[in-house]
Motif scaffolding. Sequence first.
Motif, PDB file in Angstrom:
ATOM      1  N   VAL A  96      -4.957  -1.799   9.235  1.00 52.40           N
ATOM      2  CA  VAL A  96      -4.387  -3.107   8.903  1.00 52.40           C
ATOM      3  C   VAL A  96      -3.506  -3.011   7.651  1.00 52.40           C
ATOM      4  N   ARG A  97      -3.923  -2.222   6.673  1.00 47.93           N
ATOM      5  CA  ARG A  97      -3.100  -2.042   5.470  1.00 47.93           C
ATOM      6  C   ARG A  97      -1.748  -1.435   5.835  1.00 47.93           C
ATOM      7  N   ASP A  98      -1.781  -0.394   6.687  1.00 43.01           N
ATOM      8  CA  ASP A  98      -0.534   0.249   7.084  1.00 43.01           C
ATOM      9  C   ASP A  98       0.352  -0.709   7.886  1.00 43.01           C
ATOM     10  N   ALA A  99      -0.270  -1.528   8.729  1.00 40.99           N
ATOM     11  CA  ALA A  99       0.504  -2.510   9.496  1.00 40.99           C
ATOM     12  C   ALA A  99       1.110  -3.569   8.565  1.00 40.99           C
ATOM     13  N   CYS A 100       0.364  -3.954   7.545  1.00 40.26           N
ATOM     14  CA  CYS A 100       0.904  -4.894   6.552  1.00 40.26           C
ATOM     15  C   CYS A 100       2.163  -4.327   5.901  1.00 40.26           C
ATOM     16  N   ASP A 101       2.157  -3.031   5.640  1.00 37.36           N
ATOM     17  CA  ASP A 101       3.327  -2.408   5.019  1.00 37.36           C
ATOM     18  C   ASP A 101       4.529  -2.427   5.963  1.00 37.36           C
ATOM     19  N   VAL A 102       4.287  -2.229   7.265  1.00 36.94           N
ATOM     20  CA  VAL A 102       5.382  -2.303   8.234  1.00 36.94           C
ATOM     21  C   VAL A 102       5.963  -3.724   8.286  1.00 36.94           C
ATOM     22  N   LEU A 103       5.089  -4.714   8.214  1.00 41.98           N
ATOM     23  CA  LEU A 103       5.522  -6.113   8.327  1.00 41.98           C
ATOM     24  C   LEU A 103       5.997  -6.712   7.002  1.00 41.98           C
ATOM     25  N   ARG A 104       5.861  -5.971   5.905  1.00 44.97           N
ATOM     26  CA  ARG A 104       6.183  -6.532   4.598  1.00 44.97           C
ATOM     27  C   ARG A 104       7.617  -7.070   4.488  1.00 44.97           C
ATOM     28  N   PRO A 105       8.632  -6.395   5.046  1.00 43.06           N
ATOM     29  CA  PRO A 105       9.982  -6.975   4.954  1.00 43.06           C
ATOM     30  C   PRO A 105      10.093  -8.349   5.616  1.00 43.06           C
ATOM     31  N   VAL A 106       9.350  -8.559   6.704  1.00 39.64           N
ATOM     32  CA  VAL A 106       9.348  -9.873   7.361  1.00 39.64           C
ATOM     33  C   VAL A 106       8.707 -10.906   6.445  1.00 39.64           C
ATOM     34  N   TYR A 107       7.612 -10.528   5.826  1.00 33.84           N
ATOM     35  CA  TYR A 107       6.919 -11.399   4.867  1.00 33.84           C
ATOM     36  C   TYR A 107       7.867 -11.808   3.734  1.00 33.84           C
ATOM     37  N   ASP A 108       8.585 -10.842   3.179  1.00 36.94           N
ATOM     38  CA  ASP A 108       9.508 -11.141   2.076  1.00 36.94           C
ATOM     39  C   ASP A 108      10.647 -12.028   2.544  1.00 36.94           C
ATOM     40  N   ARG A 109      11.183 -11.743   3.726  1.00 40.18           N
ATOM     41  CA  ARG A 109      12.332 -12.496   4.240  1.00 40.18           C
ATOM     42  C   ARG A 109      11.989 -13.942   4.560  1.00 40.18           C
ATOM     43  N   THR A 110      10.742 -14.188   4.974  1.00 38.28           N
ATOM     44  CA  THR A 110      10.334 -15.537   5.388  1.00 38.28           C
ATOM     45  C   THR A 110       9.542 -16.270   4.303  1.00 38.28           C
ATOM     46  N   ASP A 111       9.593 -15.752   3.091  1.00 41.61           N
ATOM     47  CA  ASP A 111       8.876 -16.377   1.977  1.00 41.61           C
ATOM     48  C   ASP A 111       7.377 -16.504   2.265  1.00 41.61           C
ATOM     49  N   GLY A 112       6.821 -15.469   2.907  1.00 47.78           N
ATOM     50  CA  GLY A 112       5.383 -15.418   3.128  1.00 47.78           C
ATOM     51  C   GLY A 112       4.883 -16.156   4.348  1.00 47.78           C
ATOM     52  N   VAL A 113       5.770 -16.813   5.080  1.00 46.42           N
ATOM     53  CA  VAL A 113       5.321 -17.575   6.248  1.00 46.42           C
ATOM     54  C   VAL A 113       4.908 -16.635   7.376  1.00 46.42           C
ATOM     55  N   ASP A 114       5.723 -15.623   7.628  1.00 47.99           N
ATOM     56  CA  ASP A 114       5.416 -14.643   8.671  1.00 47.99           C
ATOM     57  C   ASP A 114       5.222 -13.265   8.036  1.00 47.99           C
ATOM     58  N   GLY A 115       5.289 -12.217   8.880  1.00 48.00           N
ATOM     59  CA  GLY A 115       5.015 -10.872   8.380  1.00 48.00           C
ATOM     60  C   GLY A 115       3.548 -10.650   8.106  1.00 48.00           C
ATOM     61  N   ARG A 116       2.715 -11.375   8.829  1.00 49.27           N
ATOM     62  CA  ARG A 116       1.259 -11.377   8.588  1.00 49.27           C
ATOM     63  C   ARG A 116       0.524 -10.443   9.547  1.00 49.27           C
ATOM     64  N   VAL A 117      -0.550  -9.833   9.044  1.00 45.06           N
ATOM     65  CA  VAL A 117      -1.457  -9.049   9.875  1.00 45.06           C
ATOM     66  C   VAL A 117      -2.860  -9.602   9.652  1.00 45.06           C
ATOM     67  N   SER A 118      -3.569  -9.873  10.741  1.00 42.35           N
ATOM     68  CA  SER A 118      -4.891 -10.500  10.658  1.00 42.35           C
ATOM     69  C   SER A 118      -6.000  -9.508  10.973  1.00 42.35           C
ATOM     70  N   ILE A 119      -7.075  -9.579  10.201  1.00 46.08           N
ATOM     71  CA  ILE A 119      -8.281  -8.799  10.478  1.00 46.08           C
ATOM     72  C   ILE A 119      -9.477  -9.735  10.422  1.00 46.08           C
ATOM     73  N   GLU A 120     -10.396  -9.563  11.358  1.00 46.27           N
ATOM     74  CA  GLU A 120     -11.516 -10.494  11.489  1.00 46.27           C
ATOM     75  C   GLU A 120     -12.746 -10.018  10.720  1.00 46.27           C
ATOM     76  N   VAL A 121     -13.473 -10.976  10.164  1.00 47.53           N
ATOM     77  CA  VAL A 121     -14.753 -10.650   9.552  1.00 47.53           C
ATOM     78  C   VAL A 121     -15.711 -10.191  10.656  1.00 47.53           C
TER      79      VAL A 121
END
Length: 374
Positions: free
Chosen positions: A88-113
Amino acid sequence: MTNTARTTLHDLADAGVSVWLDDLNRPMISSGELQSYVDRGVLGVTTNPTIFASALAEGDAYSEQVRELAADGADVDDAVFALTTDDVRDACDVLRPVYDRTDGVDGRVSIEVDPGAAKDTERTVQIAQQLWETIDRPNLFIKIPATVEGLPAITQTLASGISVNVTLIFSLDRYRGVMNAYLTGLEQAREQGRDLSAIHSVASFFVSRVDGEIDSRLEEIGTDEALALRGRAGLANARLAYQAFEEVFGTPRWQNLADDGARLQRPLWASTGVKNPDYQDTMYVTGLVAPHTVNTMPGKTLEATVDHAELQGDTVTGTYEEAQQVLDDLERVGVSYAEVVEQLENEGVDKFEKSWSELLGTVQDELDKAEGSK
């Protein structure tokens, strides 16, 4: 070569629907496949215990790390935690540019408890905190099931500044409870002086499983009136959820939080792969287009959407009277909505607990093999 051609996923984004992929495994990250999905218009990733169990059961992508964990004396719980959080950490890094571009709205990776904590408020909060600190990425979502015990855990987790994907929502009443938990969490975060704009959330409302259960009941009833209602409940339920979203996020209570920087808790359409092959394979995509929503799709549904989905603009706003009529008609022919959604929630938790047990078993077998090869 990077594929940056415009796809239907970009058209959905223009209509207010963020498409997320409901799948993740290590080869997908290392091979660049996940990046290719992002290039095609995928804006986020969701995972669950079933996805991780499948990933670890196939191939040898995790074997080296398992051997290292075994050498370090890790037990099965520690090993599963390490394997899943690394992905999940590595996937977050792949999606980080999307997160930055969308002001945190997208570029998200979810992991369940751990789904075994679904009925334990305090344990859920503790695991959420541990996952958040271990993965240590701002574009992470912690998935917490919307059980009765999960609602206060959602509030506490949000209040501590952790972003949450609320999962396993089936009923309209429970969804309203989820939105209240979100607003309460934001209010508590504000009291603690936290930056509300940094706290994000989605509410995962399940769709196809509703049709799966209700259709089977309609077929048992067998009348023409009952059979005519097949394949209509999932969309109707989700559309009424969007009506509730519009109502709650149009209140003075919400506006007061928004004035302090709070973000909308977007509805996320989950379980959007069609279970009945007689239905159009993109029906839970084209039928749920509305602003400020997310649609998380398994790979097969995503490919079908890109290939042949015919978008017709907003297919949710203004459909509420018709949607309510579907639920009323179901009650009239003898299908209890309350009974169905309660059953689906219990089955959802049980399914993830079973997958988690299978995941633990798979990793334990690998640890045992590593020990035996010393």
